[in-house]
Design a protein around this motif. Structure first.
Motif, PDB file in Angstrom:
ATOM      1  N   PHE A  65       8.957  -5.912   3.754  1.00 13.61           N
ATOM      2  CA  PHE A  65       8.068  -4.723   3.433  1.00 13.61           C
ATOM      3  C   PHE A  65       8.659  -3.865   2.562  1.00 13.61           C
ATOM      4  O   PHE A  65       7.647  -3.462   1.766  1.00 13.61           O
ATOM      5  CB  PHE A  65       7.965  -4.120   5.132  1.00 13.61           C
ATOM      6  CG  PHE A  65       7.122  -2.812   4.889  1.00 13.61           C
ATOM      7  CD1 PHE A  65       5.949  -2.980   5.542  1.00 13.61           C
ATOM      8  CD2 PHE A  65       7.512  -1.632   4.547  1.00 13.61           C
ATOM      9  CE1 PHE A  65       5.227  -1.937   5.578  1.00 13.61           C
ATOM     10  CE2 PHE A  65       6.693  -0.251   4.751  1.00 13.61           C
ATOM     11  CZ  PHE A  65       5.568  -0.441   5.179  1.00 13.61           C
ATOM     12  N   LEU A  66       9.887  -3.401   2.574  1.00 16.53           N
ATOM     13  CA  LEU A  66      10.394  -2.537   1.440  1.00 16.53           C
ATOM     14  C   LEU A  66      10.310  -3.123   0.268  1.00 16.53           C
ATOM     15  O   LEU A  66      10.257  -2.661  -0.864  1.00 16.53           O
ATOM     16  CB  LEU A  66      11.713  -2.341   1.970  1.00 16.53           C
ATOM     17  CG  LEU A  66      11.884  -1.205   3.113  1.00 16.53           C
ATOM     18  CD1 LEU A  66      13.409  -1.242   3.574  1.00 16.53           C
ATOM     19  CD2 LEU A  66      11.191   0.100   3.149  1.00 16.53           C
ATOM     20  N   ALA A  67      10.668  -4.453   0.013  1.00  9.02           N
ATOM     21  CA  ALA A  67      10.804  -5.104  -1.213  1.00  9.02           C
ATOM     22  C   ALA A  67       9.541  -5.320  -1.839  1.00  9.02           C
ATOM     23  O   ALA A  67       9.219  -5.039  -3.035  1.00  9.02           O
ATOM     24  CB  ALA A  67      11.595  -6.615  -0.946  1.00  9.02           C
ATOM     25  N   ARG A  68       8.416  -5.610  -1.121  1.00  7.52           N
ATOM     26  CA  ARG A  68       7.151  -5.536  -1.616  1.00  7.52           C
ATOM     27  C   ARG A  68       6.546  -4.472  -1.925  1.00  7.52           C
ATOM     28  O   ARG A  68       5.682  -3.999  -2.942  1.00  7.52           O
ATOM     29  CB  ARG A  68       6.120  -6.457  -0.658  1.00  7.52           C
ATOM     30  CG  ARG A  68       6.488  -8.059  -0.385  1.00  7.52           C
ATOM     31  CD  ARG A  68       5.548  -8.643   0.464  1.00  7.52           C
ATOM     32  NE  ARG A  68       4.390  -8.749  -0.067  1.00  7.52           N
ATOM     33  CZ  ARG A  68       3.133  -9.551   0.775  1.00  7.52           C
ATOM     34  NH1 ARG A  68       3.535 -10.187   1.512  1.00  7.52           N
ATOM     35  NH2 ARG A  68       1.969  -9.507  -0.059  1.00  7.52           N
ATOM     36  N   MET A  69       6.904  -3.310  -1.436  1.00  8.00           N
ATOM     37  CA  MET A  69       6.522  -1.916  -1.660  1.00  8.00           C
ATOM     38  C   MET A  69       6.940  -1.702  -3.307  1.00  8.00           C
ATOM     39  O   MET A  69       6.339  -1.100  -4.042  1.00  8.00           O
ATOM     40  CB  MET A  69       7.184  -0.756  -0.688  1.00  8.00           C
ATOM     41  CG  MET A  69       6.902   0.688  -1.026  1.00  8.00           C
ATOM     42  SD  MET A  69       7.428   1.733   0.467  1.00  8.00           S
ATOM     43  CE  MET A  69       9.231   1.765   0.029  1.00  8.00           C
ATOM     44  N   MET A 112       0.911  -1.226   0.083  1.00  6.19           N
ATOM     45  CA  MET A 112       0.006  -0.020   0.055  1.00  6.19           C
ATOM     46  C   MET A 112       0.874   1.270   0.106  1.00  6.19           C
ATOM     47  O   MET A 112       0.494   2.218  -0.619  1.00  6.19           O
ATOM     48  CB  MET A 112      -0.969  -0.035   1.271  1.00  6.19           C
ATOM     49  CG  MET A 112      -2.035  -1.055   1.316  1.00  6.19           C
ATOM     50  SD  MET A 112      -2.968  -1.064   2.800  1.00  6.19           S
ATOM     51  CE  MET A 112      -4.118  -2.412   2.325  1.00  6.19           C
ATOM     52  N   PHE A 113       1.947   1.111   0.617  1.00  5.27           N
ATOM     53  CA  PHE A 113       3.005   2.254   0.861  1.00  5.27           C
ATOM     54  C   PHE A 113       3.628   2.642  -0.639  1.00  5.27           C
ATOM     55  O   PHE A 113       3.933   3.645  -0.850  1.00  5.27           O
ATOM     56  CB  PHE A 113       4.120   2.336   1.654  1.00  5.27           C
ATOM     57  CG  PHE A 113       3.289   2.625   3.219  1.00  5.27           C
ATOM     58  CD1 PHE A 113       3.767   3.658   3.606  1.00  5.27           C
ATOM     59  CD2 PHE A 113       2.894   1.531   3.894  1.00  5.27           C
ATOM     60  CE1 PHE A 113       3.270   4.024   5.075  1.00  5.27           C
ATOM     61  CE2 PHE A 113       2.510   1.859   5.346  1.00  5.27           C
ATOM     62  CZ  PHE A 113       2.687   3.137   5.772  1.00  5.27           C
ATOM     63  N   GLY A 114       3.645   1.230  -1.207  1.00  6.93           N
ATOM     64  CA  GLY A 114       4.176   1.682  -2.637  1.00  6.93           C
ATOM     65  C   GLY A 114       3.346   2.511  -3.489  1.00  6.93           C
ATOM     66  O   GLY A 114       3.949   2.724  -4.596  1.00  6.93           O
ATOM     67  N   ILE A 115       1.928   2.563  -3.603  1.00  3.51           N
ATOM     68  CA  ILE A 115       1.366   3.180  -4.356  1.00  3.51           C
ATOM     69  C   ILE A 115       1.447   4.700  -4.289  1.00  3.51           C
ATOM     70  O   ILE A 115       1.743   5.288  -5.593  1.00  3.51           O
ATOM     71  CB  ILE A 115      -0.224   2.759  -4.310  1.00  3.51           C
ATOM     72  CG1 ILE A 115      -0.328   1.187  -4.537  1.00  3.51           C
ATOM     73  CG2 ILE A 115      -1.127   3.607  -5.005  1.00  3.51           C
ATOM     74  CD1 ILE A 115      -1.910   0.934  -4.161  1.00  3.51           C
TER      75      ILE A 115
END
Length: 523
Positions: free
Chosen positions: A374-378, A325-328
């Motif tokens: 977390f960071l990678a999935r972002m 969600m943070f990646g969006i």
């Protein structure tokens, strides 16, 4: 707009009507389609540990084969459904996909042994691949000023579906078992099948296949629902029916280089995304039962076979999913300042760095596994959304669905490889497994730079030889302020007035309202 020609393109018409309540209802339905897709896919990470405890004779190779079987079915289905969607319409494919997925999902829950489950999950993968055409259908209804923003924000539904599945598994599996969870996981896609009754076919598909009159009927309803009017003049017909669903057009001189580069990029993004999920569950069990095996890069002697996911494991999966969600918003910021190709390169490069971080002392820091994942999935989920957007933008309407289908097939090749890396090879050589992901994502970043076409600000083409330039000047640069402020007003109003006529609520356009009684004309 030039009125002397008395014609307008489909792109100009949709831009003129703008984004309103009609598209938002469509986004809700097709977003739920993405959510249902995520529910079935996240089930893979849960089903493996559950089956090894339910049937102790099931090996890790068989669990990896089960995951690979799902992706093999998706690879075949994506190609077939892509051709069908370009020839017979996006709506029919999505509906058929949803119905078949429901049937095969329930069959999985009733399977008496491992081999029945394997067959059922391959068929689930085949059926589920048609759901990706929901993105194509949605994109073709969106104006250029908000196309990228909406296509990327819709990825929130995928993340919500993932979190929903983890929460449901955390409650259901310990008490009722994996069969009940599998049956419940098939229900969301059933709702999609029902909702597709209220979704008409894409007007772009109708124009490309020579049914401009049906496209105009849909455009009138969209304009009426959004409290707008159609632009003056007549819709310009670009009939390219002979090209619809033609695989060879993917290798047209205008798109050949793009097709080859995107093939590797799609394969890598899927291998990395699903690899992250499986690596996370593999590391959690290794840390819990034999942490020193990761430190020594030798996990062949890890003890035990039945290792069910615990409540803490589910919480870890939910935490790392929130990273998506943070990646969006991060992706929207990147797109505001950079083009599609540069942003792709940034996402892949950052993902490569995140994979590299896995090799540094994580065996004594379980929290570090969650932070890195977390960071990678972002970044990798942001790239998944962006590569969908780029693929749909770069190819014309006549081959857009088959392009997405073939791209999805290539991604499934990467997804088929990843279980043997993240569930089998990782137990033999941890560092070697991570190195594969680091190198693959770094090469994908290079491919992004080499892409020949930048689609930012470029109109959607109808045919492979369509070089006409729209009079539309709107460019989606990631600046969401104005478009979202307008649409919020539309969402909060359930009563609009159009030329003195009150429209109460949302009046869905059903497919039979478009058809003129000649069903064969659609073919």
């Amino acid at each position: 707009m030039e009125t002397s020609t008395n014609t307008y393109s489909l792109e100009e018409c949709i831009d003129f009507i703008g984004l309103g309540r009609y598209q938002w209802r469509l986004i809700a339905i097709l977003g739920f389609c993405s959510m249902a897709d995520a529910v079935e896919m996240m089930l893979l990470a849960i089903l493996g540990p559950a089956l090894t405890c339910y049937w102790p004779s099931v090996t890790q190779i068989q669990i990896a084969t089960l995951t690979t079987g799902v992706f093999a079915g998706m690879m075949i289905g994506a190609f077939i459904f892509g051709i069908l969607a370009d020839r017979y319409g996006r709506r029919r494919v999505i509906f058929a996909s949803a119905v078949l997925n429901t049937v095969f999902g329930i069959a999985t829950a009733l399977a008496p042994n491992y081999y029945w489950i394997l067959i059922a999950r391959v068929l689930v993968g085949f059926a589920l691949s048609g759901a990706s055409q929901g993105s194509t259908l949605m994109l073709e209804y969106l104006p250029s000023s908000s196309r990228a923003t909406i296509t990327i924000v819709i990825e929130l539904f995928w993340s919500l579906g993932s979190i929903f599945e983890y929460l449901m598994a955390m409650v259901v599996v310990p008490t009722y078992g994996w069969r009940i969870l599998t049956g419940l996981s098939a229900l969301p896609i059933t709702i999609v099948a029902i909702c597709m009754y209220f979704v008409p076919e894409s007007p772009r598909f109708y124009v490309a296949s020579g049914h401009s009159e049906k496209a105009e009927r849909i455009l009138k309803v969209i304009a009426f629902t959004n409290n707008r009017a159609l632009p003056p003049g007549k819709l310009r017909d670009i009939n390219a029916r002979d090209e619809c669903g033609s695989v060879k057009q993917l290798f047209h001189s205008n798109y050949k280089r793009t097709s080859f580069l995107l093939a590797f990029m799609w394969m890598t993004v899927a291998m990395s995304y699903y690899g992250l999920i499986l690596i996370n569950t593999s590391i959690m069990t290794l840390i819990k039962h034999d942490p020193q095996s990761i430190a020594s890069n030798d996990t062949t002697n890890s003890s035990g076979h039945c290792k069910m996911l615990t409540t803490e494991d589910y919480k870890s999966l939910i935490f790392t999913t929130i990273g998506e969600m943070f990646g969006i918003p991060l992706l929207l910021i990147f797109l505001r300042y950079f083009g599609r190709r540069t942003t792709c390169a940034i996402n892949y490069f950052c993902s490569s760095l995140c994979f590299l971080l896995f090799v540094f002392n994580i065996h004594t820091n379980p929290w570090a596994v969650d932070v890195i994942t977390f960071l990678a999935r972002m970044f990798i989920n942001a790239q998944f959304g962006l590569i969908y957007l780029y693929t749909m933008e770069v190819y014309p309407t006549v081959i857009r669905a088959i392009a997405v289908g073939c791209a999805s097939s290539m991604s499934r090749i990467g997804a088929m490889i990843t279980p043997y890396l993240a569930q089998v090879l990782i137990k033999k050589t941890f560092h070697g497994t991570i190195a594969v992901y680091v190198i693959a994502t770094a090469l994908a970043a290079l491919c992004s730079i080499l892409l020949p076409i930048e689609t930012k600000g470029r109109e959607l083409k109808q045919a492979t030889t369509d070089h006409e330039h729209s009079m539309t000047t709107a460019v989606d640069d990631g600046d969401t302020g104005s478009s979202w402020m307008i649409t919020v007003g539309n969402l909060t109003s359930f009563m609009t007035k159009n030329n003195g006529v009150t429209v109460e609520g949302y009046q869905p356009l059903k497919q039979e309202d478009i058809d003129d009684g000649h069903a064969d004309d659609d073919l």
